[in-house]
Structures are given as structure tokens and as C-alpha cells.
Design a protein around this motif. Structure first.
Motif, mmCIF file in Angstrom:
data_model
loop_
_atom_site.group_PDB
_atom_site.id
_atom_site.type_symbol
_atom_site.label_atom_id
_atom_site.label_comp_id
_atom_site.label_asym_id
_atom_site.label_seq_id
_atom_site.Cartn_x
_atom_site.Cartn_y
_atom_site.Cartn_z
ATOM 1 N N LYS A 66 0.839 -1.209 0.000
ATOM 2 C CA LYS A 66 0.000 0.000 0.000
ATOM 3 C C LYS A 66 0.870 1.254 0.000
ATOM 4 C CE LYS A 66 -4.011 -2.024 2.347
ATOM 5 N NZ LYS A 66 -4.881 -1.995 3.551
ATOM 6 N N LEU A 67 1.964 1.210 0.769
ATOM 7 C CA LEU A 67 2.858 2.358 0.812
ATOM 8 C C LEU A 67 3.510 2.585 -0.554
ATOM 9 C CD1 LEU A 67 4.566 1.839 4.296
ATOM 10 C CD2 LEU A 67 3.216 3.824 3.602
ATOM 11 N N ARG A 68 3.834 1.488 -1.254
ATOM 12 C CA ARG A 68 4.456 1.621 -2.574
ATOM 13 C C ARG A 68 3.506 2.258 -3.572
ATOM 14 N NH1 ARG A 68 7.194 -4.377 -2.183
ATOM 15 N NH2 ARG A 68 9.230 -3.696 -1.323
ATOM 16 N N SER A 69 2.185 2.105 -3.343
ATOM 17 C CA SER A 69 1.213 2.729 -4.244
ATOM 18 C C SER A 69 1.054 4.218 -3.964
ATOM 19 C CB SER A 69 -0.145 2.034 -4.112
ATOM 20 O OG SER A 69 -0.734 2.311 -2.851
ATOM 21 N N ILE A 70 1.511 4.633 -2.787
ATOM 22 C CA ILE A 70 1.413 6.051 -2.415
ATOM 23 C C ILE A 70 2.670 6.803 -2.812
ATOM 24 C CG2 ILE A 70 1.193 7.662 -0.465
ATOM 25 C CD1 ILE A 70 -0.346 5.445 1.012
ATOM 26 N N PHE A 71 3.838 6.198 -2.522
ATOM 27 C CA PHE A 71 5.111 6.861 -2.782
ATOM 28 C C PHE A 71 5.735 6.354 -4.083
ATOM 29 C CE2 PHE A 71 4.605 6.813 1.866
ATOM 30 C CZ PHE A 71 4.637 8.191 2.104
ATOM 31 N N PRO A 72 6.467 7.192 -4.784
ATOM 32 C CA PRO A 72 7.048 6.815 -6.085
ATOM 33 C C PRO A 72 8.349 6.031 -5.930
ATOM 34 C CG PRO A 72 7.626 9.079 -5.573
ATOM 35 C CD PRO A 72 6.743 8.602 -4.449
ATOM 36 N N ASP A 73 8.309 4.949 -5.144
ATOM 37 C CA ASP A 73 9.538 4.227 -4.854
ATOM 38 C C ASP A 73 9.185 2.870 -4.249
ATOM 39 O OD1 ASP A 73 12.649 4.919 -4.481
ATOM 40 O OD2 ASP A 73 12.002 3.707 -2.769
ATOM 41 N N PRO A 74 9.982 1.842 -4.461
ATOM 42 C CA PRO A 74 9.711 0.533 -3.848
ATOM 43 C C PRO A 74 9.993 0.521 -2.346
ATOM 44 C CG PRO A 74 11.740 0.470 -5.130
ATOM 45 C CD PRO A 74 11.078 1.772 -5.446
ATOM 46 N N LEU A 75 10.724 1.495 -1.846
ATOM 47 C CA LEU A 75 10.988 1.699 -0.420
ATOM 48 C C LEU A 75 11.966 0.677 0.168
ATOM 49 C CD1 LEU A 75 7.404 2.651 0.869
ATOM 50 C CD2 LEU A 75 9.272 4.171 0.151
ATOM 51 N N PHE A 76 11.671 -0.630 -0.002
ATOM 52 C CA PHE A 76 12.538 -1.661 0.583
ATOM 53 C C PHE A 76 12.898 -2.695 -0.486
ATOM 54 C CE2 PHE A 76 9.988 -0.060 4.134
ATOM 55 C CZ PHE A 76 10.992 0.306 5.021
ATOM 56 N N ILE A 77 14.146 -3.112 -0.501
ATOM 57 C CA ILE A 77 14.637 -4.121 -1.437
ATOM 58 C C ILE A 77 15.085 -5.337 -0.639
ATOM 59 C CG2 ILE A 77 16.285 -4.635 -3.275
ATOM 60 C CD1 ILE A 77 14.308 -2.414 -3.954
ATOM 61 N N ARG A 78 14.661 -6.537 -1.072
ATOM 62 C CA ARG A 78 15.059 -7.761 -0.375
ATOM 63 C C ARG A 78 16.582 -7.944 -0.439
ATOM 64 N NH1 ARG A 78 11.193 -11.036 1.358
ATOM 65 N NH2 ARG A 78 9.070 -10.803 0.538
ATOM 66 N N LYS A 79 17.131 -8.308 0.720
ATOM 67 C CA LYS A 79 18.565 -8.545 0.799
ATOM 68 C C LYS A 79 18.804 -9.634 1.832
ATOM 69 C CE LYS A 79 23.003 -6.251 1.510
ATOM 70 N NZ LYS A 79 23.683 -4.980 1.845
ATOM 71 N N GLY A 80 19.156 -10.815 1.368
ATOM 72 C CA GLY A 80 19.359 -11.951 2.254
ATOM 73 C C GLY A 80 18.059 -12.313 2.961
ATOM 74 N N GLN A 81 18.107 -12.414 4.285
ATOM 75 C CA GLN A 81 16.918 -12.753 5.070
ATOM 76 C C GLN A 81 16.088 -11.530 5.437
ATOM 77 O OE1 GLN A 81 15.990 -15.941 5.793
ATOM 78 N NE2 GLN A 81 17.722 -16.505 4.464
ATOM 79 N N GLY A 82 16.561 -10.350 5.077
ATOM 80 C CA GLY A 82 15.849 -9.143 5.449
ATOM 81 C C GLY A 82 15.632 -8.231 4.270
ATOM 82 N N VAL A 83 15.514 -6.946 4.547
ATOM 83 C CA VAL A 83 15.328 -5.952 3.495
ATOM 84 C C VAL A 83 16.255 -4.788 3.785
ATOM 85 C CG1 VAL A 83 12.923 -6.562 3.026
ATOM 86 C CG2 VAL A 83 13.445 -4.791 4.736
ATOM 87 N N THR A 84 16.576 -4.047 2.749
ATOM 88 C CA THR A 84 17.370 -2.837 2.905
ATOM 89 C C THR A 84 16.592 -1.667 2.345
ATOM 90 O OG1 THR A 84 19.506 -1.817 2.454
ATOM 91 C CG2 THR A 84 18.541 -3.132 0.693
#
Length: 317
Positions: A66-84
Motif C-alpha cells: 500500500k505504501l508503494r502505491s502512495i510513494f514513487p519508490d519501492p521503499l525496501f529491497i530484499r537482501k538476504g533474510q531481510g530488506v534494505t
């Protein structure tokens, strides 16, 4: 029929005075999503954020979408077991974290949030000069993050009942079931004149004191009506030629004229450093006592910060 799958409007810069548009924009955003954003950002993962917020990872993922539909950015990128977080997400975090901290500081429901808060204390000018230095030092020693604001007492009962002030320190306040009070200290009353006053050249009695004009402090004091009456009985023919709401002004007049006036011992000590004042030895007046009390709305005790301040003030005296 509304299409709930349509992306919500993106946030863009708005003029400072475009308040209605700001409210409309905020209405399109579930502010709970910002809490979820912060949890994912701080804990660097959807699973960890879900544990902290007691939600399912699926619910967290849906919120991020939902946040990605509001802001013009993916916000978080998967990295290993978490996100960056992306650079844009780091930019958002600076503002969102400050906003959430400000909200927590304003609410301060537990009294443990170590941010600045203003405590408003109502006093008369003279009582403020006597009491507030003691109170300020006590509060700063116990809760250094608190700020203090002093306002005049106009209608003390109304100011407290309507939460226009947190505390009032005064000689009196009309009794009310909604207001608590504690005596901070008791002061002795004095009859005062200037040094070298003619009345000091001989014995002091009622007849001598009646010959001179007097000052009077104007108080809306129902609880002082008894004291007023006793003073009136002592000086039935007293001539009041000057009255004021401000004891500083009265002290200045007494120190520079042949006027007589009443004040408490603590005020006399304060004023005598500024003007040449002396006490007239007159037991019927010097036997009178005046209580200076702390007043507050009983509902204020629900606020742990204010309850602590009240206890600190009482201990200081």
C-alpha cells in the motif's frame, strides 16, 4: 462503484497555506502504515517488524505494498533474510521518525517520555517572585526536560477547571470539589512604612495610624474576606488613597511617600532590598497569618508527569 484497486494519490509538495488540500491528502493515507514503515525500517525486515507489532508477516507485506502505491519508490529491497531501505525510504524515515517522536512527546501517556513539555503555573507577580525560583530549581533537579511557563491569575477556579493552566499558587481560591490544594507555606502580615516616616517618632496606636493615608492591594479573595474584615475593624476610619493589584507598585509607593500599607514578611524582605521600608510594630496586624497554597484540578493526578511535579513542589516547601 469505487475501484479499491486504484493507486492512491501520491504525496507532492504543497504550499504552506493550502491546509484544506493537506487534510484531503492525509485523509487518503492510513497513518498506521507509517508505523509499519518505521518498524520495517528500524528492524530491517518484515518478519522482525511483524514480531514487534504483533502482526503477521503477510499483513506487514500488504502494508508495504500500500505504501508503494502512495510513494514513487519501492521503499525496501530484499537482501538476504531481510530488506534494505532505498535512498528514498531513508529520506522518508528522517521525517516520519521525527513526527512520531513529536506525537509521543505530546501524548506522554506514561510520563516516561524524556522530551520537552511545558508546565503552566499561574501566580500573581509578587507570589511568582517568591515561589517560582524555589519551584524552578526543584523541578529542574528532578525533571530537567520540563519547561515552565508563568501566567497571571485572572479567575483561578475557571482557569483550573477549564485546564487553561496546570497549577496555581495563590493566597486563596474559591472552594470547589474539582480542585485540590496544599499549603506551601504560611506568612506573617506586617504594617509597613518608609524609613524616617513621621509616625515612627512616637508611640504607635490606632489613633496615630488613622492620621495617615493607606494603600490597599486589590484581590478577588473570597477566602480573605475574614482578614479584610479584621483589618477594617482595626482601622474603621482608614483612608485608602492608593490601590493596586500589584504589590511591587504598592511597595514602591510606600517607599517614596508617607503612605502606609500591608504586606507579608517574605515580601517585605524582597522589597526592602529595593526601597527603604521598615515595619511598624503593631501587634494586632503582626499576629495575622496568611497561607500560600498550591492549587490544581483533581483530574490532573491522572497525568503522571503533572502528579510528579505536584509532589516535587510540595517537597520543595
Amino acid at each position: 462503484m469505487e475501484n479499491n484497486n486504484l493507486p492512491e494519490k501520491r504525496i507532492t509538495g504543497r504550499p504552506e497555506d493550502d491546509k484544506p488540500q493537506i487534510f484531503r491528502t492525509l485523509r487518503n493515507i492510513d497513518l498506521n502504515l507509517l508505523t509499519i514503515f518505521e518498524a520495517v525500517y528500524v528492524h530491517k525486515g518484515i518478519v522482525n517488524a511483524a514480531k514487534v507489532l504483533n502482526l503477521t508477516p503477510s499483513a506487514i507485506s500488504q502494508s508495504i505494498q500500500k505504501l508503494r502505491s502512495i510513494f514513487p519508490d519501492p521503499l525496501f529491497i530484499r537482501k538476504g533474510q531481510g530488506v534494505t531501505p532505498t535512498a528514498y525510504a531513508s529520506h522518508l524515515h528522517e521525517y516520519i521518525s521525527q513526527g512520531l517522536e513529536s506525537i509521543l512527546g505530546a501524548l506522554d501517556l506514561t510520563g516516561s517520555y524524556d522530551k520537552q513539555r511545558t508546565i503552566t503555573v499561574g501566580t500573581t507577580p509578587s507570589i511568582g517572585a517568591l515561589a517560582l525560583p524555589v519551584i524552578y530549581q526543584a523541578i529542574k533537579a528532578n525533571a530537567p526536560h520540563l519547561m515552565m511557563r508563568n501566567i497571571p491569575v485572572k479567575d483561578g477556579e475557571s482557569q483550573l477547571s477549564q485546564f487553561q493552566t496546570d497549577l496555581i499558587i495563590d493566597t486563596h481560591l474559591p472552594s470547589s470539589r474539582a480542585i485540590n490544594s496544599h499549603v506551601l507555606y504560611t506568612d506573617r502580615l506586617m504594617l509597613v512604612c518608609r524609613k524616617g516616616h513621621p509616625c515612627l517618632n512616637g508611640p504607635i496606636n490606632e489613633e496615630v495610624l488613622q492620621q495617615y493615608e493607606h494603600t490597599m492591594v486589590m484581590l478577588e479573595a473570597q477566602n480573605l474576606s475574614g482578614l479584610r474584615q479584621r483589618v477594617q475593624d482595626l482601622f474603621p476610619e482608614r483612608q485608602i488613597s492608593f490601590s493596586s493589584y500589584n504589590m511591587f507598585t504598592i511597595a514602591a509607593l510606600i517607599g517614596n511617600t508617607d503612605l502606609l500599607g500591608l504586606m507579608t514578611t517574605r515580601l517585605f524582605k524582597l522589597f526592602s532590598d529595593c526601597w527603604p521600608l521598615v515595619e511598624i510594630d503593631y501587634p494586632p496586624i503582626s499576629n495575622e497569618r496568611l497561607d500560600i497554597s498550591l492549587y490544581y484540578n483533581k483530574l490532573s493526578l491522572r497525568d503522571p508527569v503533572l502528579e510528579n511535579v505536584i509532589n516535587v513542589i510540595r517537597r520543595a516547601f
